[in-house]
Design an enzyme around this catalytic site. Structure first.
Site, PDB file in Angstrom:
ATOM      1  N   CYS A  85       0.858  -1.191   0.000  1.00 52.80           N
ATOM      2  CA  CYS A  85       0.000   0.000   0.000  1.00 52.80           C
ATOM      3  C   CYS A  85       0.895   1.242   0.000  1.00 52.80           C
ATOM      4  CB  CYS A  85      -0.902   0.006   1.222  1.00 52.80           C
ATOM      5  SG  CYS A  85      -1.881   1.521   1.381  1.00 52.80           S
ATOM      6  N   ASP A  92      -0.361  -5.781   0.650  1.00 54.29           N
ATOM      7  CA  ASP A  92      -1.677  -6.108   0.095  1.00 54.29           C
ATOM      8  C   ASP A  92      -1.548  -7.485  -0.549  1.00 54.29           C
ATOM      9  OD1 ASP A  92      -3.070  -3.766   0.747  1.00 54.29           O
ATOM     10  OD2 ASP A  92      -2.288  -2.726  -1.013  1.00 54.29           O
TER      11      ASP A  92
END
Length: 176
Positions: A85, A92
């Site tokens: 991120c 992620d």
């Protein structure tokens, strides 16, 4: 003294000259077949290759479509995808699926594995990652059509799925 002539093989043609077939090693025909099939593949069959540090460094390798006159689908999927991120720097995690109809070229799966793994330190929003994967995939093999679906794991109770398609079915539509 008689000098033994070494086999000459032209790398860019099928021509072979001055070869005594009785003196070739037994595995020579297998090695030649592998070279012809593999073409310019640099990752397949090599364990010493390191993972690329970023998608810009990665290379999607291709090979000739064995059935270019037929429309057929190829499906790749992996649950082993990670990016970062850009705001929180948290990882992620996603399931990536790629479906495509090849034209002249097919994507070699080990190079795709290395390409997707190159995102592990890439800081980008999920939407940008999915669209970049599609763009790079299309650039590498010019498929008749392709769909990249990225199902990102829930964070804060919300899961996110991004789907990008080629050719873009919305191209040419007027904004409403």
């Amino acid at each position: 003294m008689r000098v033994r002539q070494r086999p000459r093989i032209c790398a860019h043609s099928n021509k072979v000259g001055a070869i005594d077939l009785n003196r070739l090693p037994a595995n020579f025909d297998i090695a030649v077949a592998k070279v012809k099939r593999a073409g310019r593949l640099t990752l397949l069959g090599r364990s010493e290759v390191r993972l690329p540090a970023s998608p810009a460094e990665a290379r999607l390798e291709t090979f000739p479509n064995p059935a270019p006159g037929r429309d057929y689908r190829i499906h790749f999927e992996t649950d082993d995808f990670t990016s970062v991120c850009p705001i929180t720097s948290q990882p992620d995690f996603a399931r990536i699926e790629i479906d495509y109809v090849p034209d002249r070229l097919c994507v070699e799966s080990k190079s795709l594995k290395f390409y997707l793994a190159s995102y592990r330190n890439e800081r980008a929003f999920n939407e940008a990652v999915t669209n970049r994967v599609l763009d790079d995939f299309v650039k590498a093999c010019a498929p008749r059509e392709a769909i990249v679906t990225a199902q990102f794991s829930a964070r804060g109770g919300i899961a996110l799925t991004v789907r990008a398609e080629y050719p873009d079915k919305t191209a040419g539509r007027e904004k409403e």
